[in-house]
Write a protein that holds these residues in place. Structure first.
Motif, short mmCIF file in Angstrom:
data_model
loop_
_atom_site.label_atom_id
_atom_site.label_comp_id
_atom_site.label_asym_id
_atom_site.label_seq_id
_atom_site.Cartn_x
_atom_site.Cartn_y
_atom_site.Cartn_z
N HIS A 1 17.35 74.93 48.34
CA HIS A 1 16.71 73.75 47.75
C HIS A 1 16.04 74.10 46.41
O HIS A 1 15.35 75.12 46.30
CB HIS A 1 15.67 73.16 48.70
CG HIS A 1 15.20 71.82 48.27
ND1 HIS A 1 14.13 71.64 47.42
CD2 HIS A 1 15.68 70.57 48.54
CE1 HIS A 1 13.95 70.35 47.20
NE2 HIS A 1 14.88 69.68 47.87
N PRO B 1 20.03 75.34 53.83
CA PRO B 1 19.38 74.29 53.03
C PRO B 1 18.00 74.69 52.53
O PRO B 1 17.57 74.25 51.47
CB PRO B 1 19.31 73.11 54.00
CG PRO B 1 20.44 73.33 54.95
CD PRO B 1 20.49 74.82 55.13
N SER C 1 19.18 67.99 51.81
CA SER C 1 20.63 67.76 51.65
C SER C 1 21.43 68.61 52.63
O SER C 1 22.42 69.25 52.27
CB SER C 1 21.06 68.06 50.21
OG SER C 1 20.32 67.30 49.28
N SER C 2 21.01 68.61 53.88
CA SER C 2 21.58 69.51 54.88
C SER C 2 23.08 69.29 55.10
O SER C 2 23.80 70.24 55.43
CB SER C 2 20.85 69.34 56.22
OG SER C 2 19.49 69.70 56.08
N ASP C 3 23.54 68.06 54.95
CA ASP C 3 24.96 67.76 55.22
C ASP C 3 25.90 68.42 54.23
O ASP C 3 27.11 68.48 54.47
CB ASP C 3 25.19 66.24 55.20
CG ASP C 3 24.51 65.53 56.35
OD1 ASP C 3 24.16 66.22 57.34
OD2 ASP C 3 24.31 64.31 56.28
N GLU C 4 25.37 68.94 53.13
CA GLU C 4 26.22 69.53 52.10
C GLU C 4 26.63 70.97 52.42
O GLU C 4 27.50 71.52 51.73
CB GLU C 4 25.49 69.52 50.75
CG GLU C 4 25.21 68.12 50.21
CD GLU C 4 24.49 68.15 48.87
OE1 GLU C 4 24.42 69.24 48.26
OE2 GLU C 4 24.00 67.09 48.44
N TYR C 5 26.05 71.57 53.44
CA TYR C 5 26.24 73.00 53.67
C TYR C 5 26.98 73.28 54.97
O TYR C 5 26.68 72.70 56.01
CB TYR C 5 24.89 73.72 53.67
CG TYR C 5 24.11 73.47 52.41
CD1 TYR C 5 24.50 74.03 51.20
CD2 TYR C 5 23.00 72.62 52.43
CE1 TYR C 5 23.79 73.78 50.03
CE2 TYR C 5 22.30 72.37 51.26
CZ TYR C 5 22.70 72.95 50.07
OH TYR C 5 22.02 72.68 48.93
N ASN C 6 27.94 74.18 54.88
CA ASN C 6 28.64 74.69 56.06
C ASN C 6 27.94 75.97 56.48
O ASN C 6 28.21 77.05 55.96
CB ASN C 6 30.11 74.94 55.73
CG ASN C 6 30.89 75.45 56.92
OD1 ASN C 6 30.49 75.24 58.06
ND2 ASN C 6 32.00 76.13 56.66
N ASN D 1 16.40 66.37 56.75
CA ASN D 1 17.82 66.51 56.40
C ASN D 1 18.11 65.89 55.03
O ASN D 1 18.85 66.46 54.23
CB ASN D 1 18.70 65.85 57.46
CG ASN D 1 19.00 66.77 58.63
OD1 ASN D 1 18.97 67.99 58.50
ND2 ASN D 1 19.29 66.19 59.78
N LYS D 2 17.53 64.74 54.78
CA LYS D 2 17.74 64.07 53.50
C LYS D 2 17.11 64.87 52.36
O LYS D 2 17.72 65.07 51.30
CB LYS D 2 17.15 62.66 53.53
CG LYS D 2 17.38 61.87 52.24
CD LYS D 2 16.82 60.46 52.34
CE LYS D 2 17.04 59.70 51.03
NZ LYS D 2 16.47 58.31 51.12
#
Length: 247
Positions: free
Chosen positions: A103, A99, A15-20, A11-12
């Motif tokens: 990337h 993601p 950058s998985s948290d950046e995507y809806n 995830n880090k």
């Protein structure tokens, strides 16, 4: 390695948290706590699950996992068999979708550029890139280059398009609907995985080269590069399985 630690690491990296996204990214189905052998593939189909079992793997990482938005919530037939295989064998199933498309080094789009020697210049959309070919190149020579690198002949629409191409846009997978946006940006050619019935007419009437390589073909290299990164950085036992798919 702990299965939730592996999720955190990837995830880090991606950058998985950046995507809806339209599908959950990360550890979709929890299995055995300690990661042993990892099998990677494009899609978590039954063939890939069976291969994982034959290799005594307890972990599968894919680009196309489960639980998509608008997917039926009923667990019948094919879905039941897949989930039963995973749960009864205590397998960890991980999936990263957008993601892994986006990337900048491991992603599917970055890998397309690397494979075809495209110099990335920027983004039209987060998942729609544009760049410059190494030289002005004859479009039919470029089609041959695609065939050589991907070991399959692309669908090539070229009527009314100039012979030589330099500026190209591309999107892995199901990106054919972005052809008009790419044209408005100012390109000579557009490359993606899939083609729809109307794509031929759009490309012909806009006068741009259109190359379709196949959804599967354009999205193998991202998951392969992720597996290589996990092996090189963390020493994990990772094997990519290519389940044949001409689409």
């Amino acid at each position: 390695m702990d299965n939730f630690l592996l999720e955190k690491i990837i995830n880090k990296k991606l950058s998985s948290d950046e995507y809806n996204d339209v599908v959950p990214n990360g550890l979709q189905i929890e299995g055995e706590k300690t990661i042993k052998k990892i099998i990677t593939g494009v899609t978590a189909c039954q063939d890939l699950l069976d291969k994982a079992l034959s290799y005594h793997s307890n972990t599968i990482i894919v680009h196309h996992g489960y639980f998509w938005k608008r997917e039926s919530q009923y667990i019948h037939n094919m879905k039941r068999k897949r989930l039963k295989t995973i749960l009864s064998n205590n397998i960890n199933l991980y999936s990263w979708h957008l993601p892994l498309d986006i990337h900048p080094t491991l992603g599917n789009n970055a890998q397309i550029a690397k494979k075809l020697n495209i110099c990335i210049k920027g983004h039209i959309l987060p998942y729609l890139l544009w760049g410059i070919l190494e030289d002005n190149i004859n479009a039919f020579d470029f089609a041959k280059k695609i065939e050589k690198k991907y070991k399959k002949k692309p669908i090539h629409i070229y009527e009314n398009a100039p012979l030589y191409i330099s500026r190209i846009a591309w999107c892995s997978g199901k990106g054919q609907n972005f052809i008009k946006k790419a044209y408005n940006f100012g390109i000579d050619a557009f490359l993606t995985g899939e083609i729809s019935e109307e794509t031929m007419h759009i490309a012909k009437e806009l006068g741009v080269h259109f190359f379709s390589i196949g959804h599967h073909a354009t999205e193998k290299d991202g998951i392969k590069s992720l597996g290589k990164w996990l092996n090189n950085k963390y020493g994990l036992d990772v094997k990519f399985i290519d389940i044949y798919n001409p689409a």
